[in-house]
Enzyme design. Structure first.
Site, PDB file in Angstrom:
ATOM      1  N   HIS A 157       0.893  -1.034  -0.103  1.00 28.94           N
ATOM      2  CA  HIS A 157       0.014   0.160   0.069  1.00 28.94           C
ATOM      3  C   HIS A 157       0.880   1.139  -0.040  1.00 28.94           C
ATOM      4  CE1 HIS A 157      -3.335  -2.943   1.258  1.00 28.94           C
ATOM      5  NE2 HIS A 157      -2.235  -3.259   2.137  1.00 28.94           N
ATOM      6  N   SER A 278      15.482  20.615 -17.170  1.00 27.24           N
ATOM      7  CA  SER A 278      14.393  21.474 -17.570  1.00 27.24           C
ATOM      8  C   SER A 278      14.836  22.757 -18.015  1.00 27.24           C
ATOM      9  CB  SER A 278      13.604  21.788 -16.258  1.00 27.24           C
ATOM     10  OG  SER A 278      13.069  23.094 -16.073  1.00 27.24           O
ATOM     11  N   LYS A 284      16.907  21.152 -12.090  1.00 26.96           N
ATOM     12  CA  LYS A 284      15.942  20.042 -12.140  1.00 26.96           C
ATOM     13  C   LYS A 284      16.876  18.825 -12.917  1.00 26.96           C
ATOM     14  CE  LYS A 284      12.346  18.872 -11.526  1.00 26.96           C
ATOM     15  NZ  LYS A 284      11.222  19.314 -12.232  1.00 26.96           N
ATOM     16  N   GLU A 291      10.054   7.715 -17.045  1.00 26.11           N
ATOM     17  CA  GLU A 291       8.828   8.340 -17.381  1.00 26.11           C
ATOM     18  C   GLU A 291       8.055   7.491 -18.358  1.00 26.11           C
ATOM     19  OE1 GLU A 291       8.103  12.467 -15.595  1.00 26.11           O
ATOM     20  OE2 GLU A 291      10.166  12.471 -16.155  1.00 26.11           O
TER      21      GLU A 291
END
Ligand code: ARG
Length: 458
Positions: A157, A278, A284, A291
């Site tokens: 969980h 970025s 970043k 992804e």
């Protein structure tokens, strides 16, 4: 000139718009090697059967070989009006050797030709993907050498659950990808059957030898029933299922590492060659490869879905709908290969941030279950121990301490007979060692599994 498939029965040329609508050359050109291999095997079988002369076979073979070289060199003119790669190649052969070229299609239809070419192509794809999966498994195993002894929290969980060896997690992925390889190997058995000679759908009246061409192409056997063969694409369907499943496994890994790379987790440093920046936020370092790997699993599932819907409710035997099998198949194979090619170096190249992991590893009562089982071993019923340890967790939470930081008196409130040995199962190191069962995170068990896998994969 119009396509070789337009017989004398037509009273007009095809509408240009129909030509454009029905072509498949824009996506099936990549089958050329398999198409030529299939045609050479077919011509050789026809010669063995006395249907072609040896000289005719030789001319067909040498001209097809030339055509293959021209396609590879990019000098072969592809013509959309010839619909697909099969007719482009056949027409080129006819242009070069006339009537001998016109004999190649003897005892064959494009239905069995396309199916055979596709089976050959899928077989190659499966073999390449199997090798990529093996490389990914090796990448996880290579991690096992550098992460020996590192303990990380495992979650259910997405809440901290129990402590495990990082290597136990790596082996979990080795197992998942092992099943993916098994599934592909099993699927390959049904892919690797030859459709050639089933012709349009009923077979042929000519004295062909299907076993001959099947053997020449390295097939394990032939598709037994010609109607089945003409109508069937379940070998594509199950290949796509296997690929979708690989995508799902990759997406779990990608999602996990995306989270681990956040400041909030701070478990892992991804190799910067696999990260992107970025355009506005200078700090970043983004996990875009992970992804996109997670995102591309959607395309794999979509391809499977396309094939399921495409083939549902089709009547026997061949239907032109089947031409639509190729874009999703090709896309899925390309996608899986691209993901796996990056996954292996990414897995091998990342570094666990052990100090950061260790600084918080005693948080979250990862040793609570081990403590409960310690009471069970002393004779307390499991449900009672479960309840009592819950109370100790509540107590420790209120005092902002770990279970190992509770006093002996705190423990004796649960069981008056408890002694100092209770501390031997507390803390993540002790907890991990306390595991015993086969397949558990016990360090000896994990070590044994690593040895077994190293043996299998090297
Ligand atoms: N271009 C088609 C394909 O690749 C060929 C289909 C040939 N069969 C037919 N009956 N028209 O699937």
């Amino acid at each position: 000139m119009s396509s070789p498939s337009r017989s004398g029965a037509f009273d007009s040329a095809v509408d240009k718009r129909v030509e454009r609508f029905t072509e498949s050359i824009s996506f099936d050109a990549r089958l050329f090697r398999h198409d030529i291999a299939g045609s050479i095997a077919h011509a050789s079988m026809l010669a063995d059967q006395g249907i072609l002369t040896a000289d005719e076979r030789d001319q067909i073979e040498s001209n097809l070989t030339d055509i293959q070289k021209e396609i590879e060199a990019g000098t072969f003119p592809i013509r959309e009006e010839l619909e697909d790669i099969h007719m482009n190649i056949e027409q080129a052969l006819i242009d070069r050797i006339g009537d001998i070229g016109r004999k190649l299609h003897t005892g064959r239809s494009r239905n069995d030709q396309v199916s055979t070419d596709l089976r050959l192509w899928v077989r190659d794809a499966i073999d390449q993907i199997d090798e990529l999966l093996a490389n990914l498994q090796r990448a996880y195993l290579s991690r096992c050498d550098k992460d020996t002894g590192v303990i990380i929290p495992a979650y259910t969980h997405l809440q901290r659950a129990q402590p495990v060896l990082a290597n136990h997690v790596w082996l979990a992925y080795v197992e998942k990808f092992a099943r993916d390889r098994q599934r592909l190997a099993d699927c390959r058995k049904r892919v690797n059957l030859c459709s050639l000679g089933t012709a349009a759908l009923a077979g042929t009246t000519l004295n062909i030898d299907r076993q001959n061409s099947a053997k020449r192409l390295g097939f394990d056997g032939i598709v037994a029933n010609s109607i089945d063969s003409s109508s069937d694409r379940d070998f594509v369907l199950e290949t796509l299922f296997c690929l979708a499943n690989i995508g799902i496994h990759l997406s779990t890994w990608a999602e996990e590492w995306i989270m681990w790379a956040t400041v909030e987790y701070d478990f892992i440093k991804l190799p910067h060659e696999f990260c992107t920046g970025s355009s506005i936020m200078p700090q970043k370092i983004n996990p875009d490869v992970l992804e996109l790997t997670r995102g591309k699993s959607a395309r794999l599932i979509g391809s499977l879905q396309t094939l399921l819907v495409l083939t549902k409710g089709l009547p026997l035997a061949y239907n032109r709908d089947l031409q639509e099998d190729k874009p999703p198949l090709f896309d899925a194979v390309d996608t899986v290969k691209a993901c796996l090619e990056l996954a292996a170096p990414l897995v091998a190249g990342a570094d666990l941030k052990v100090d950061s992991i260790n600084s918080r590893i005693e948080k979250g009562f990862l040793d609570a279950t081990t403590l409960m089982e310690y009471l069970v071993k002393r004779g307390m019923p499991q449900r009672s121990a479960h309840h009592s340890i819950g109370e100790l967790v509540r107590l420790a939470t209120s005092k902002s301490v770990t279970l190992a930081e509770l006093s002996l008196e705190d423990f004796q409130a649960v069981d008056a007979d408890l002694d100092k040995s209770v501390y031997d199962v507390l803390g993540v190191k002790n907890a991990v060692k306390a595991f015993q069962s086969e397949g558990s995170t016990n360090p000896d068990r994990v070590h044994q599994q690593i040895t077994i896998w190293k043996d299998r994969l090297n």
